[in-house]
Design a protein around this motif. Sequence first.
Motif, mmCIF file in Angstrom:
data_model
loop_
_atom_site.group_PDB
_atom_site.id
_atom_site.type_symbol
_atom_site.label_atom_id
_atom_site.label_comp_id
_atom_site.label_asym_id
_atom_site.label_seq_id
_atom_site.Cartn_x
_atom_site.Cartn_y
_atom_site.Cartn_z
ATOM 1 N N GLU A 50 109.530 -3.259 -26.396
ATOM 2 C CA GLU A 50 108.286 -4.011 -26.539
ATOM 3 C C GLU A 50 107.328 -3.399 -27.561
ATOM 4 O OE1 GLU A 50 106.849 -6.124 -22.911
ATOM 5 O OE2 GLU A 50 107.711 -4.331 -21.956
ATOM 6 N N VAL A 51 107.878 -2.611 -28.479
ATOM 7 C CA VAL A 51 107.052 -1.885 -29.439
ATOM 8 C C VAL A 51 107.469 -2.249 -30.860
ATOM 9 C CG1 VAL A 51 106.543 0.445 -30.304
ATOM 10 C CG2 VAL A 51 106.613 0.011 -27.846
ATOM 11 N N VAL A 52 106.485 -2.442 -31.740
ATOM 12 C CA VAL A 52 106.779 -2.762 -33.138
ATOM 13 C C VAL A 52 106.352 -1.663 -34.101
ATOM 14 C CG1 VAL A 52 106.769 -5.260 -32.796
ATOM 15 C CG2 VAL A 52 104.643 -4.095 -33.408
ATOM 16 N N LEU A 53 105.563 -0.684 -33.626
ATOM 17 C CA LEU A 53 105.110 0.386 -34.502
ATOM 18 C C LEU A 53 104.732 1.609 -33.678
ATOM 19 C CD1 LEU A 53 103.552 0.263 -37.759
ATOM 20 C CD2 LEU A 53 102.043 1.374 -36.152
ATOM 21 N N VAL A 54 105.159 2.784 -34.157
ATOM 22 C CA VAL A 54 104.780 4.065 -33.558
ATOM 23 C C VAL A 54 104.217 4.914 -34.684
ATOM 24 C CG1 VAL A 54 105.600 6.142 -32.375
ATOM 25 C CG2 VAL A 54 106.601 3.913 -31.798
ATOM 26 N N PHE A 55 103.087 5.571 -34.397
ATOM 27 C CA PHE A 55 102.412 6.374 -35.415
ATOM 28 C C PHE A 55 102.053 7.724 -34.824
ATOM 29 C CE2 PHE A 55 98.580 7.858 -37.543
ATOM 30 C CZ PHE A 55 98.961 7.771 -38.872
ATOM 31 N N PHE A 56 102.441 8.806 -35.503
ATOM 32 C CA PHE A 56 102.090 10.166 -35.088
ATOM 33 C C PHE A 56 100.938 10.666 -35.951
ATOM 34 C CE2 PHE A 56 106.850 11.117 -34.093
ATOM 35 C CZ PHE A 56 106.767 10.405 -32.912
ATOM 36 N N GLY A 57 99.841 11.054 -35.315
ATOM 37 C CA GLY A 57 98.728 11.689 -36.001
ATOM 38 C C GLY A 57 98.705 13.162 -35.639
ATOM 39 N N GLY A 58 97.668 13.858 -36.038
ATOM 40 C CA GLY A 58 97.560 15.284 -35.759
ATOM 41 C C GLY A 58 97.570 15.606 -34.279
ATOM 42 N N ASP A 59 96.801 14.835 -33.493
ATOM 43 C CA ASP A 59 96.720 15.112 -32.057
ATOM 44 C C ASP A 59 96.839 13.839 -31.219
ATOM 45 O OD1 ASP A 59 94.290 13.947 -32.658
ATOM 46 O OD2 ASP A 59 93.077 15.462 -31.647
ATOM 47 N N PHE A 60 97.446 12.812 -31.788
ATOM 48 C CA PHE A 60 97.584 11.554 -31.057
ATOM 49 C C PHE A 60 98.827 10.792 -31.488
ATOM 50 C CE2 PHE A 60 95.272 10.396 -34.884
ATOM 51 C CZ PHE A 60 95.841 9.181 -35.257
ATOM 52 N N ILE A 61 99.204 9.835 -30.666
ATOM 53 C CA ILE A 61 100.272 8.895 -30.969
ATOM 54 C C ILE A 61 99.684 7.509 -30.758
ATOM 55 C CG2 ILE A 61 102.538 7.987 -30.289
ATOM 56 C CD1 ILE A 61 101.899 11.373 -29.134
ATOM 57 N N SER A 62 99.813 6.630 -31.747
ATOM 58 C CA SER A 62 99.399 5.237 -31.592
ATOM 59 C C SER A 62 100.654 4.397 -31.433
ATOM 60 C CB SER A 62 98.626 4.739 -32.812
ATOM 61 O OG SER A 62 97.378 5.355 -32.887
ATOM 62 N N VAL A 63 100.577 3.460 -30.515
ATOM 63 C CA VAL A 63 101.707 2.576 -30.266
ATOM 64 C C VAL A 63 101.200 1.142 -30.359
ATOM 65 C CG1 VAL A 63 103.448 1.874 -28.576
ATOM 66 C CG2 VAL A 63 102.803 4.296 -28.764
ATOM 67 N N THR A 64 101.917 0.333 -31.138
ATOM 68 C CA THR A 64 101.565 -1.077 -31.274
ATOM 69 C C THR A 64 102.614 -1.908 -30.552
ATOM 70 O OG1 THR A 64 100.511 -0.642 -33.407
ATOM 71 C CG2 THR A 64 101.071 -2.945 -32.909
ATOM 72 N N ALA A 65 102.137 -2.715 -29.614
ATOM 73 C CA ALA A 65 103.023 -3.549 -28.804
ATOM 74 C C ALA A 65 103.415 -4.805 -29.571
ATOM 75 C CB ALA A 65 102.323 -3.931 -27.501
ATOM 76 N N ALA A 66 104.588 -5.303 -29.249
ATOM 77 C CA ALA A 66 105.075 -6.554 -29.831
ATOM 78 C C ALA A 66 104.219 -7.709 -29.327
ATOM 79 C CB ALA A 66 106.537 -6.771 -29.442
ATOM 80 N N PRO A 67 104.153 -8.797 -30.098
ATOM 81 C CA PRO A 67 103.416 -9.968 -29.618
ATOM 82 C C PRO A 67 103.957 -10.408 -28.246
ATOM 83 C CG PRO A 67 104.028 -10.250 -31.924
ATOM 84 C CD PRO A 67 104.725 -9.015 -31.438
ATOM 85 N N ALA A 161 97.538 2.241 -35.876
ATOM 86 C CA ALA A 161 96.853 1.140 -35.206
ATOM 87 C C ALA A 161 96.037 0.316 -36.181
ATOM 88 C CB ALA A 161 95.948 1.688 -34.095
ATOM 89 N N CYS A 162 95.677 0.893 -37.310
ATOM 90 C CA CYS A 162 94.839 0.190 -38.285
ATOM 91 C C CYS A 162 95.624 -0.785 -39.153
ATOM 92 C CB CYS A 162 94.137 1.202 -39.186
ATOM 93 S SG CYS A 162 93.063 2.320 -38.260
ATOM 94 N N SER A 163 96.948 -0.629 -39.228
ATOM 95 C CA SER A 163 97.724 -1.448 -40.160
ATOM 96 C C SER A 163 97.752 -2.926 -39.794
ATOM 97 C CB SER A 163 99.150 -0.913 -40.300
ATOM 98 O OG SER A 163 99.846 -1.029 -39.088
ATOM 99 N N GLY A 164 97.730 -3.264 -38.545
ATOM 100 C CA GLY A 164 97.764 -4.673 -38.171
ATOM 101 C C GLY A 164 96.484 -5.144 -37.518
ATOM 102 N N CYS A 165 95.461 -4.357 -37.653
ATOM 103 C CA CYS A 165 94.197 -4.646 -36.977
ATOM 104 C C CYS A 165 93.504 -5.854 -37.598
ATOM 105 C CB CYS A 165 93.293 -3.426 -37.061
ATOM 106 S SG CYS A 165 91.707 -3.641 -36.251
ATOM 107 N N PRO A 166 92.955 -6.734 -36.763
ATOM 108 C CA PRO A 166 92.234 -7.885 -37.299
ATOM 109 C C PRO A 166 91.053 -7.493 -38.188
ATOM 110 C CG PRO A 166 92.621 -8.163 -34.947
ATOM 111 C CD PRO A 166 93.057 -6.767 -35.310
ATOM 112 N N SER A 167 90.482 -6.312 -37.977
ATOM 113 C CA SER A 167 89.333 -5.909 -38.789
ATOM 114 C C SER A 167 89.724 -5.025 -39.978
ATOM 115 C CB SER A 167 88.301 -5.188 -37.916
ATOM 116 O OG SER A 167 88.852 -4.024 -37.357
ATOM 117 N N SER A 168 91.028 -4.926 -40.289
ATOM 118 C CA SER A 168 91.449 -4.046 -41.382
ATOM 119 C C SER A 168 90.898 -4.484 -42.740
ATOM 120 C CB SER A 168 92.978 -3.932 -41.439
ATOM 121 O OG SER A 168 93.562 -5.184 -41.710
#
Length: 193
Positions: A50-67, A161-168
């Motif tokens: 159920e995931v379309v994107l995983v992003f590793f930052g310095g101290d976090f992981i962002s996960v983008t769920a599928a529609p 999380a910013c790549s598909g954000c509506p406010s990008s």
Amino acid sequence: MFIETETTPNPASLKFLPGQQVMPSGTREFASPEAAEISPLAQAIFDTGEVVLVFFGGDFISVTAAPGADWSALKPQVVSILLDHFVSEAPLFVGGDASGISVPADDADMVVEDDPEDAEIVAQINELLETRVRPAVAGDGGDIAYRGFKDGVVYLTLQGACSGCPSSTATLKHGIEGLLKHYVPEVVEVRAA
């Protein structure tokens, strides 16, 4: 171990904070299960289906769920995967290579060649991105990649999380473009690359 979660401006993404370093330097984005094969952690997150994107930052992981994915069911799965990974002290990458890159090699064709005569301008742009923009974008679960400067136009890519954000678009046009134009008069526009 306790893993905090935070919402992001992107309703499809959550930011997970394990309370310890994720990437020793740089960032890493995985936009497909195939890209995630080099990271057992990213691959396990994609394996939820159920995931379309995983992003590793310095101290976090962002996960983008599928529609259509349900975060109430997906969030505990991701937290469990992260707990297993960090408690076991498993390597982040196959072979233990934790080198981070902000611009994935497969995106090299999206880079605009900088003119050597613009070196001072490019240095100013990168300094502003590093000190002013990158911390704010990381706070929202993402990162920004510099792609080049040509004819007054700065090319950037939002990640995580910013790549598909509506406010990008607003982030690029109103936030980042305004900042860069203010401090670097040679900048006339910011475009997504």
